[in-house]
Design a protein around this motif. Structure first.
Motif, PDB file in Angstrom:
ATOM      1  N   MET A   1       0.823  -1.215   0.000  1.00  0.00           N
ATOM      2  CA  MET A   1       0.000   0.000   0.000  1.00  0.00           C
ATOM      3  C   MET A   1       0.855   1.263   0.000  1.00  0.00           C
ATOM      4  SD  MET A   1      -2.812  -1.398   2.768  1.00  0.00           S
ATOM      5  CE  MET A   1      -3.506   0.210   3.130  1.00  0.00           C
ATOM      6  N   SER A   2       2.105   1.153   0.488  1.00  0.00           N
ATOM      7  CA  SER A   2       2.968   2.340   0.569  1.00  0.00           C
ATOM      8  C   SER A   2       3.256   2.938  -0.800  1.00  0.00           C
ATOM      9  CB  SER A   2       4.289   1.993   1.266  1.00  0.00           C
ATOM     10  OG  SER A   2       5.094   1.158   0.448  1.00  0.00           O
ATOM     11  N   SER A   3       3.185   2.111  -1.859  1.00  0.00           N
ATOM     12  CA  SER A   3       3.452   2.628  -3.205  1.00  0.00           C
ATOM     13  C   SER A   3       2.369   3.596  -3.672  1.00  0.00           C
ATOM     14  CB  SER A   3       3.590   1.476  -4.210  1.00  0.00           C
ATOM     15  OG  SER A   3       2.376   0.774  -4.336  1.00  0.00           O
ATOM     16  N   TRP A   4       1.224   3.590  -2.999  1.00  0.00           N
ATOM     17  CA  TRP A   4       0.169   4.544  -3.341  1.00  0.00           C
ATOM     18  C   TRP A   4       0.627   5.985  -3.096  1.00  0.00           C
ATOM     19  CZ3 TRP A   4      -4.435   1.799  -0.361  1.00  0.00           C
ATOM     20  CH2 TRP A   4      -4.766   0.619  -1.036  1.00  0.00           C
ATOM     21  N   ALA A   5       1.577   6.164  -2.190  1.00  0.00           N
ATOM     22  CA  ALA A   5       2.039   7.522  -1.858  1.00  0.00           C
ATOM     23  C   ALA A   5       2.699   8.193  -3.047  1.00  0.00           C
ATOM     24  CB  ALA A   5       3.001   7.486  -0.683  1.00  0.00           C
ATOM     25  N   THR A   6       3.397   7.414  -3.878  1.00  0.00           N
ATOM     26  CA  THR A   6       4.119   7.985  -5.011  1.00  0.00           C
ATOM     27  C   THR A   6       3.485   7.660  -6.349  1.00  0.00           C
ATOM     28  OG1 THR A   6       5.569   6.042  -5.016  1.00  0.00           O
ATOM     29  CG2 THR A   6       6.338   7.993  -3.823  1.00  0.00           C
ATOM     30  N   CYS A   7       2.648   6.639  -6.385  1.00  0.00           N
ATOM     31  CA  CYS A   7       2.071   6.218  -7.664  1.00  0.00           C
ATOM     32  C   CYS A   7       0.556   6.121  -7.615  1.00  0.00           C
ATOM     33  CB  CYS A   7       2.643   4.858  -8.085  1.00  0.00           C
ATOM     34  SG  CYS A   7       4.431   4.881  -8.282  1.00  0.00           S
ATOM     35  N   GLY A   8      -0.059   6.674  -6.582  1.00  0.00           N
ATOM     36  CA  GLY A   8      -1.505   6.568  -6.447  1.00  0.00           C
ATOM     37  C   GLY A   8      -2.268   7.268  -7.543  1.00  0.00           C
ATOM     38  N   LEU A   9      -1.642   8.243  -8.187  1.00  0.00           N
ATOM     39  CA  LEU A   9      -2.323   8.984  -9.247  1.00  0.00           C
ATOM     40  C   LEU A   9      -1.983   8.462 -10.629  1.00  0.00           C
ATOM     41  CD1 LEU A   9      -1.886  12.617  -7.866  1.00  0.00           C
ATOM     42  CD2 LEU A   9      -3.814  11.071  -7.584  1.00  0.00           C
ATOM     43  N   ARG A  10      -1.161   7.396 -10.700  1.00  0.00           N
ATOM     44  CA  ARG A  10      -0.805   6.838 -12.008  1.00  0.00           C
ATOM     45  C   ARG A  10      -2.013   6.120 -12.607  1.00  0.00           C
ATOM     46  NH1 ARG A  10       4.180   5.116 -13.830  1.00  0.00           N
ATOM     47  NH2 ARG A  10       5.029   5.096 -11.734  1.00  0.00           N
ATOM     48  N   PRO A  11      -2.332   6.319 -13.861  1.00  0.00           N
ATOM     49  CA  PRO A  11      -3.435   5.583 -14.477  1.00  0.00           C
ATOM     50  C   PRO A  11      -3.230   4.083 -14.345  1.00  0.00           C
ATOM     51  CG  PRO A  11      -2.678   7.347 -15.911  1.00  0.00           C
ATOM     52  CD  PRO A  11      -1.706   7.272 -14.779  1.00  0.00           C
ATOM     53  N   ALA A  12      -4.297   3.357 -14.164  1.00  0.00           N
ATOM     54  CA  ALA A  12      -4.198   1.925 -13.880  1.00  0.00           C
ATOM     55  C   ALA A  12      -3.561   1.151 -15.016  1.00  0.00           C
ATOM     56  CB  ALA A  12      -5.593   1.353 -13.593  1.00  0.00           C
TER      57      ALA A  12
ATOM     58  N   SER B   1     -13.308   1.255  -5.699  1.00  0.00           N
ATOM     59  CA  SER B   1     -14.729   1.458  -5.452  1.00  0.00           C
ATOM     60  C   SER B   1     -15.003   2.256  -4.183  1.00  0.00           C
ATOM     61  CB  SER B   1     -15.459   0.107  -5.378  1.00  0.00           C
ATOM     62  OG  SER B   1     -14.975  -0.648  -4.272  1.00  0.00           O
ATOM     63  N   PHE B   2     -14.055   2.221  -3.239  1.00  0.00           N
ATOM     64  CA  PHE B   2     -14.299   2.970  -2.007  1.00  0.00           C
ATOM     65  C   PHE B   2     -13.136   3.878  -1.603  1.00  0.00           C
ATOM     66  CE2 PHE B   2     -11.883  -0.565  -0.399  1.00  0.00           C
ATOM     67  CZ  PHE B   2     -11.301  -0.157   0.787  1.00  0.00           C
ATOM     68  N   LEU B   3     -12.059   3.902  -2.398  1.00  0.00           N
ATOM     69  CA  LEU B   3     -10.922   4.782  -2.113  1.00  0.00           C
ATOM     70  C   LEU B   3     -10.600   5.609  -3.349  1.00  0.00           C
ATOM     71  CD1 LEU B   3      -8.459   2.422  -0.169  1.00  0.00           C
ATOM     72  CD2 LEU B   3      -9.878   4.234   0.788  1.00  0.00           C
ATOM     73  N   THR B   4     -10.660   6.915  -3.212  1.00  0.00           N
ATOM     74  CA  THR B   4     -10.274   7.787  -4.318  1.00  0.00           C
ATOM     75  C   THR B   4      -8.755   7.799  -4.452  1.00  0.00           C
ATOM     76  OG1 THR B   4     -10.112   9.734  -2.888  1.00  0.00           O
ATOM     77  CG2 THR B   4     -12.276   9.250  -3.869  1.00  0.00           C
ATOM     78  N   ALA B   5      -8.258   8.340  -5.559  1.00  0.00           N
ATOM     79  CA  ALA B   5      -6.813   8.427  -5.771  1.00  0.00           C
ATOM     80  C   ALA B   5      -6.150   9.257  -4.677  1.00  0.00           C
ATOM     81  CB  ALA B   5      -6.521   9.023  -7.145  1.00  0.00           C
ATOM     82  N   ALA B   6      -6.793  10.363  -4.289  1.00  0.00           N
ATOM     83  CA  ALA B   6      -6.229  11.212  -3.233  1.00  0.00           C
ATOM     84  C   ALA B   6      -6.185  10.477  -1.903  1.00  0.00           C
ATOM     85  CB  ALA B   6      -7.063  12.488  -3.105  1.00  0.00           C
ATOM     86  N   LYS B   7      -7.212   9.671  -1.617  1.00  0.00           N
ATOM     87  CA  LYS B   7      -7.243   8.908  -0.368  1.00  0.00           C
ATOM     88  C   LYS B   7      -6.172   7.843  -0.374  1.00  0.00           C
ATOM     89  CE  LYS B   7      -9.130   7.893   3.622  1.00  0.00           C
ATOM     90  NZ  LYS B   7      -9.057   8.858   4.748  1.00  0.00           N
ATOM     91  N   ARG B   8      -5.984   7.176  -1.508  1.00  0.00           N
ATOM     92  CA  ARG B   8      -4.932   6.164  -1.607  1.00  0.00           C
ATOM     93  C   ARG B   8      -3.563   6.795  -1.374  1.00  0.00           C
ATOM     94  NH1 ARG B   8      -7.915   4.595  -6.132  1.00  0.00           N
ATOM     95  NH2 ARG B   8      -6.325   5.317  -7.587  1.00  0.00           N
ATOM     96  N   GLN B   9      -3.378   7.984  -1.929  1.00  0.00           N
ATOM     97  CA  GLN B   9      -2.106   8.674  -1.748  1.00  0.00           C
ATOM     98  C   GLN B   9      -1.870   8.978  -0.262  1.00  0.00           C
ATOM     99  OE1 GLN B   9      -1.725  12.400  -3.901  1.00  0.00           O
ATOM    100  NE2 GLN B   9       0.233  11.739  -4.738  1.00  0.00           N
TER     101      GLN B   9
END
Length: 446
Positions: free
Chosen positions: A348-359, A389-397
């Motif tokens: 999950m830590s990779s969401w901090a740097t890549c959470g906004l990357r297109p899937a 479905s329940f976490l936005t990109a900003a929330k994942r980041q």
């Protein structure tokens, strides 16, 4: 055309044309495609030790004896898995990816994460510093954007070393994941006095890197008066007490690193603090570390007191951490967490740097032999229907940052229990690098 070809006749299917490389006299193929050449013992074949280069068939036996990829004798400071940490039964749990978790399980992980970071003392403090020795390079218009970013990071690390009163002589700077050795280069330049162009002789710089590196800066300092030495060894197997350079003067140590990737940070902490084998007493006799080989009984190789004056390590790539190597296992257990949660939080830590990357965007390739993390070489977070479905990109980041904070909190706890005062510092702007946290530690005053 029956004339002797001057260019390679290999057809590149992907480019729909022939190779344009010039060939040697009497040859039809260039060096890159020489394996296609027919005929006798002079035909080139791929080297069995490293297929990235070729050798003529009749010279293979001679080549294998001097090939750079051959297995070399282990150096005296190589002790297998000395910094790896003990093997525990709970480490053998199967790895579960985020995509295999249900939504309920992911929500439970998020709740555990929030509970674990609540009241955590290791908050990140933004403090961007610089150093005068890099000022000319920072203002040099010839440096491109990428070089400028690296210079900013190096300048801030030197600034923090200076603020911590670590940037002096009479010590050995150990740079882990050294790469080309640029950080050690600037440390040397910062300690060079105006009166004497040569740095004082009581300064040692030890560069640790497990892979072969091109364009090293070590050669610029061969006649500088100070001692530069490079060790090509995995930190996992490095016993600093057996390094001949350190045995000579037995100077105190300062640990440094710029983007020390994933588990390499934990290995470096174990290496510096001499914690190899910690916890073996609690293991069955069959699982305890084997006794060192006979060389360790040599009095000249006996462990020597190596006080650690402090460290400054830029952290990155938490998704590449491993539970066995992780120094914060006790910290996690105190919070009711174990290897299963650790594995999930690392992912999950990779969401901090890549959470906004297109899937559907491909991640950049990584060098599996490199212990340094490049600024942009971070794997993207695992995208699943359950997550999106329940976490936005900003929330994942945001959750990714909390995972990094928790993992680094365990490292701080490890150092604090060994008498160090620690800080997590945002040492450069996120526009320079998303991996912008510096871990610093100095002995506590009490």
């Amino acid at each position: 055309n029956m004339a002797e070809p001057t260019r390679c006749v290999f057809f590149l299917q992907k480019k729909k044309r022939f190779c344009k490389m010039i060939v040697a006299k009497g040859r039809r193929f260039c060096g890159e495609h020489a394996t296609m050449e027919e005929g006798g013992s002079s035909r080139r074949i791929a080297c069995p030790l490293d297929p990235k280069h070729t050798v003529t068939k009749d010279k293979l036996e001679k080549h294998l004896k001097r090939c750079n990829s051959r297995e070399k004798p282990k150096p005296v400071y190589y002790v297998e898995n000395i910094n790896a940490g003990p093997v525990l039964e709970d480490q053998e749990l199967p790895q579960v990816t985020l995509s295999e978790h249900s939504r309920a399980e992911l929500e439970a992980l998020v709740d555990k994460l929030k509970a674990a970071v609540e009241g955590l003392e290791s908050e990140v403090e933004d403090r961007i510093l610089s150093h005068s020795v890099l000022q000319d390079q920072l203002t040099n218009p010839k440096n491109g954007e990428s070089a400028h970013k690296h210079l900013k990071q190096q300048a801030s690390i030197l600034g923090h070393l200076e603020e911590l009163n670590l940037l002096y002589g009479q010590r050995c700077f150990v740079e882990f994941g050294a790469g080309r050795g640029k950080l050690s280069h600037w440390i040397h330049e910062a300690l060079r006095t105006h009166e004497d162009p040569k740095t004082r002789e009581d300064l040692q710089l030890l560069l640790v890197e497990r892979c072969s590196t091109r364009f090293k800066v070590d050669g610029k300092h061969q006649d500088a008066g100070s001692e530069f030495e490079r060790l090509q060894v995995d930190i996992q197997h490095l016993d600093l007490s057996r390094v001949p350079l350190l045995q000579q003067k037995q100077l105190p140590l300062v640990g440094v690193g710029k983007h020390l990737c994933g588990a390499a940070t934990d290995l470096a902490l174990r290496c510096l603090l001499g914690t190899a084998g910690a916890g073996d007493e609690t293991q069955p006799a069959s699982k305890r570390s084997k006794p060192a080989d006979e060389a360790t009984q040599d009095p000249s190789l006996a462990p020597w007191p190596r006080p650690l004056l402090g460290l400054a390590v830029a952290l990155c790539c938490h998704h590449r951490c491993e539970w066995r190597h992780y120094v914060g296992q006790e910290f996690f257990r105190q919070k009711g967490l174990g290897p299963a949660e650790f594995s999930s939080f690392c992912r999950m830590s990779s969401w901090a740097t890549c959470g906004l990357r297109p899937a559907n965007q491909e991640p950049p390739s990584q060098n599996p032999f490199n212990q340094r993390g490049e600024d942009d070489a971070h794997q993207p977070g695992e995208e699943t229907d359950a997550v999106s479905s329940f976490l936005t990109a900003a929330k994942r980041q945001q959750l990714g940052r909390l995972c990094k904070l928790l993992i680094d909190g365990g490292r701080c706890h490890f150092l604090q229990t060994r008498g160090f005062s620690t800080k997590l510092i945002g040492y450069v702007d996120t526009g320079v690098t998303l991996e912008n946290v510096l871990l610093t530690a100095v002995p506590s005053e009490s």
